[in-house]
Design an enzyme around this catalytic site. Structure first.
Site, mmCIF file in Angstrom:
data_model
loop_
_atom_site.group_PDB
_atom_site.id
_atom_site.type_symbol
_atom_site.label_atom_id
_atom_site.label_comp_id
_atom_site.label_asym_id
_atom_site.label_seq_id
_atom_site.Cartn_x
_atom_site.Cartn_y
_atom_site.Cartn_z
ATOM 1 N N SER A 26 0.944 -1.480 -0.022
ATOM 2 C CA SER A 26 -0.096 -0.060 -0.090
ATOM 3 C C SER A 26 0.840 1.219 0.216
ATOM 4 O O SER A 26 1.959 1.191 0.822
ATOM 5 C CB SER A 26 -0.793 0.096 1.355
ATOM 6 O OG SER A 26 -1.582 -1.055 1.226
ATOM 7 N N HIS A 67 -5.538 -2.120 -5.264
ATOM 8 C CA HIS A 67 -4.492 -3.203 -5.681
ATOM 9 C C HIS A 67 -4.642 -3.671 -7.072
ATOM 10 O O HIS A 67 -5.227 -4.486 -7.543
ATOM 11 C CB HIS A 67 -4.410 -4.479 -4.853
ATOM 12 C CG HIS A 67 -3.992 -4.118 -3.331
ATOM 13 N ND1 HIS A 67 -2.688 -4.532 -2.980
ATOM 14 C CD2 HIS A 67 -4.397 -3.634 -2.299
ATOM 15 C CE1 HIS A 67 -2.497 -4.119 -1.991
ATOM 16 N NE2 HIS A 67 -3.416 -3.685 -1.482
ATOM 17 N N HIS A 105 -3.280 -11.529 -1.219
ATOM 18 C CA HIS A 105 -3.469 -11.761 0.421
ATOM 19 C C HIS A 105 -4.102 -12.990 0.510
ATOM 20 O O HIS A 105 -4.965 -13.380 -0.017
ATOM 21 C CB HIS A 105 -4.000 -10.693 0.967
ATOM 22 C CG HIS A 105 -3.457 -9.405 0.845
ATOM 23 N ND1 HIS A 105 -3.412 -8.569 -0.259
ATOM 24 C CD2 HIS A 105 -2.487 -8.689 1.709
ATOM 25 C CE1 HIS A 105 -2.829 -7.258 -0.121
ATOM 26 N NE2 HIS A 105 -1.967 -7.339 0.976
ATOM 27 N N TYR A 112 -5.846 -13.397 3.064
ATOM 28 C CA TYR A 112 -7.416 -13.370 3.576
ATOM 29 C C TYR A 112 -8.470 -13.201 2.466
ATOM 30 O O TYR A 112 -9.789 -13.128 2.797
ATOM 31 C CB TYR A 112 -7.496 -12.042 4.407
ATOM 32 C CG TYR A 112 -7.018 -10.936 3.569
ATOM 33 C CD1 TYR A 112 -7.991 -10.048 2.854
ATOM 34 C CD2 TYR A 112 -5.965 -10.211 4.135
ATOM 35 C CE1 TYR A 112 -7.431 -9.079 2.410
ATOM 36 C CE2 TYR A 112 -5.465 -8.791 3.574
ATOM 37 C CZ TYR A 112 -6.310 -8.534 2.840
ATOM 38 O OH TYR A 112 -6.005 -7.272 1.988
ATOM 39 N N GLU A 113 -7.968 -13.161 1.141
ATOM 40 C CA GLU A 113 -8.655 -12.841 0.075
ATOM 41 C C GLU A 113 -9.293 -14.443 -0.169
ATOM 42 O O GLU A 113 -10.345 -14.425 -1.078
ATOM 43 C CB GLU A 113 -8.200 -12.290 -1.106
ATOM 44 C CG GLU A 113 -7.691 -10.886 -0.885
ATOM 45 C CD GLU A 113 -6.874 -10.428 -2.243
ATOM 46 O OE1 GLU A 113 -7.410 -10.263 -3.119
ATOM 47 O OE2 GLU A 113 -5.422 -10.506 -2.039
ATOM 48 N N ALA A 131 2.353 -2.108 4.184
ATOM 49 C CA ALA A 131 1.986 -1.293 5.359
ATOM 50 C C ALA A 131 1.610 -2.028 6.628
ATOM 51 O O ALA A 131 1.347 -3.253 6.488
ATOM 52 C CB ALA A 131 0.651 -0.806 4.722
ATOM 53 N N MET A 164 -0.736 -8.080 7.393
ATOM 54 C CA MET A 164 -1.320 -9.242 6.838
ATOM 55 C C MET A 164 -0.934 -9.735 5.568
ATOM 56 O O MET A 164 -1.540 -10.367 4.828
ATOM 57 C CB MET A 164 -2.773 -8.815 6.484
ATOM 58 C CG MET A 164 -3.610 -8.113 7.690
ATOM 59 S SD MET A 164 -5.262 -7.392 7.306
ATOM 60 C CE MET A 164 -5.787 -6.477 8.710
ATOM 61 N N SER A 165 0.449 -9.485 5.371
ATOM 62 C CA SER A 165 1.152 -9.944 4.097
ATOM 63 C C SER A 165 2.757 -10.345 4.654
ATOM 64 O O SER A 165 3.083 -10.397 5.746
ATOM 65 C CB SER A 165 1.139 -8.981 3.176
ATOM 66 O OG SER A 165 1.906 -7.934 3.466
ATOM 67 N N ASN A 184 -0.213 3.100 11.057
ATOM 68 C CA ASN A 184 -0.997 3.588 12.286
ATOM 69 C C ASN A 184 -0.529 2.945 13.484
ATOM 70 O O ASN A 184 0.503 1.870 13.297
ATOM 71 C CB ASN A 184 -2.382 2.978 11.880
ATOM 72 C CG ASN A 184 -2.655 1.558 11.788
ATOM 73 O OD1 ASN A 184 -2.333 0.978 10.524
ATOM 74 N ND2 ASN A 184 -2.759 0.909 12.842
ATOM 75 N N HIS A 210 -9.218 1.004 6.986
ATOM 76 C CA HIS A 210 -8.421 0.806 5.737
ATOM 77 C C HIS A 210 -8.120 2.254 5.134
ATOM 78 O O HIS A 210 -7.006 2.364 4.632
ATOM 79 C CB HIS A 210 -9.225 -0.122 4.846
ATOM 80 C CG HIS A 210 -8.215 -0.210 3.810
ATOM 81 N ND1 HIS A 210 -7.135 -0.980 3.532
ATOM 82 C CD2 HIS A 210 -8.737 -0.092 2.322
ATOM 83 C CE1 HIS A 210 -6.585 -1.086 2.370
ATOM 84 N NE2 HIS A 210 -7.586 -0.397 1.479
HETATM 85 N N1 HPA Z 1 -2.912 -4.434 11.725
HETATM 86 C C1 HPA Z 1 -2.745 -5.231 10.473
HETATM 87 N N2 HPA Z 1 -2.456 -4.957 9.541
HETATM 88 C C2 HPA Z 1 -2.274 -3.386 9.125
HETATM 89 C C3 HPA Z 1 -2.497 -2.652 10.234
HETATM 90 C C4 HPA Z 1 -2.740 -3.014 11.404
HETATM 91 O O1 HPA Z 1 -2.754 -2.120 12.541
HETATM 92 N N3 HPA Z 1 -2.064 -1.280 9.514
HETATM 93 C C5 HPA Z 1 -1.886 -1.492 8.257
HETATM 94 N N4 HPA Z 1 -1.933 -2.888 8.080
#
Ligand code: HPA
Length: 278
Positions: free
Chosen positions: A32, A63, A85, A87-88, A115, A213-214, A237, A249
């Protein structure tokens, strides 16, 4: 089952070879915010994921999925604009197929970007973190099943997933660019839900600095194939429970976009220097 994984991989390789004979040295995965990194590449060829038979196509908004072949400075690269990903809903072997494919196309070095949420309490939103190690065991191991001997050994060593030499090069590039670089351990959870505050406390106790998540499963598949791996995470974040605000997101995307210019420069300078090593 594993032989079909390998057959599919070889089919994808032939599909690409019908379009380009470009041989990359460095494979890059753009997370991202780095989506428009393509602007920085002297493009030689592009291949849409959708045009590769059997290739998993991402469903995440923002994406745009394609391989970009070209040069960063003098270094031949293949860039994944958009990743797949877990989760997809894809099988874990499909999630790592693009990584394996880039190695088959000739890439020896893998540069992972993503990210993440900051777990380390000294991190700030917008920080960049050099990944020094990872926790991948919350996601399925992509090497489960009969070992694909053509790719690597049954029990690959994971003592140095992230190459120390590449880490030094990135740190030097960051210093010279006056970019502040955090360092730490990245943990991959499956998502797609963000973590709970209790899960974040657990991760911190386990020694994790950033969560996403990757990436970690991709690094496992690449290490299996003997690639030299490096990674930088954009801490978009602070993770759940660390601030009063809920996670979204949109917030992640905005923070990634804001960090993008500095992130892009650091990645470019690092890749150019990778061209100087053996
Ligand atoms: N958690 C998981 N994946 C993320 C986060 C998070 O806080 N921020 C960006 N990708």
């Amino acid at each position: 089952m594993q032989s079909t994984v390998y057959e599919k991989l070889k089919k994808c390789e032939s599909c690409i070879r019908r379009i380009t004979d470009f041989t990359p040295r460095v494979a890059m995965v753009l997370g991202s915010g780095l989506g428009d990194y393509a602007d920085t590449i002297r493009v030689v060829a592009q291949v849409q994921y959708g045009d590769i038979e059997g290739f998993p196509v991402s469903t995440v908004p923002g994406h745009d999925g394609r391989f970009i072949f070209g040069y960063v400075g003098d270094v031949p690269v293949v860039c994944m604009k958009g990743r797949v990903h877990y989760y997809e809903g894809y099988d874990i072997s499909d999630v790592v197929l693009p990584i394996r494919l880039m190695k088959l196309l000739g890439a020896e070095i893998l540069f992972l970007t993503n990210a993440s949420g900051g777990v380390n309490t000294s991190f700030h939103a917008g920080d960049l973190m050099l990944i020094t190690d990872q926790i991948s065991c919350f996601a399925p191991n992509p090497l489960i099943g009969a070992n694909i001997e053509e790719l690597g050994t049954r029990f690959p060593d994971m003592s140095h997933v992230y190459d120390l030499g590449l880490q030094e090069i990135i740190k030097t590039a960051a210093r010279e660019q006056h970019v502040f670089l955090q360092q730490g351990v990245y943990a991959q959870l499956t998502g797609p839900s963000f973590e709970t505050p209790a899960e974040i406390r657990m991760l911190r106790t386990l020694g994790c600095d950033a969560v996403g998540m990757s990436t970690a499963v991709e690094a496992v598949a690449a290490a299996h194939m003997g690639m030299r791996i490096c990674g930088i995470s954009c801490v978009c974040n602070l993770a759940a429970g660390m601030t009063a605000s809920p996670l979204s997101h949109k917030e992640v995307q905005e923070a990634a976009d804001k960090a993008a210019p500095v992130f892009k420069n650091l990645v470019t300078e690092s890749v150019k220097r990778f061209g100087e090593i053996q």
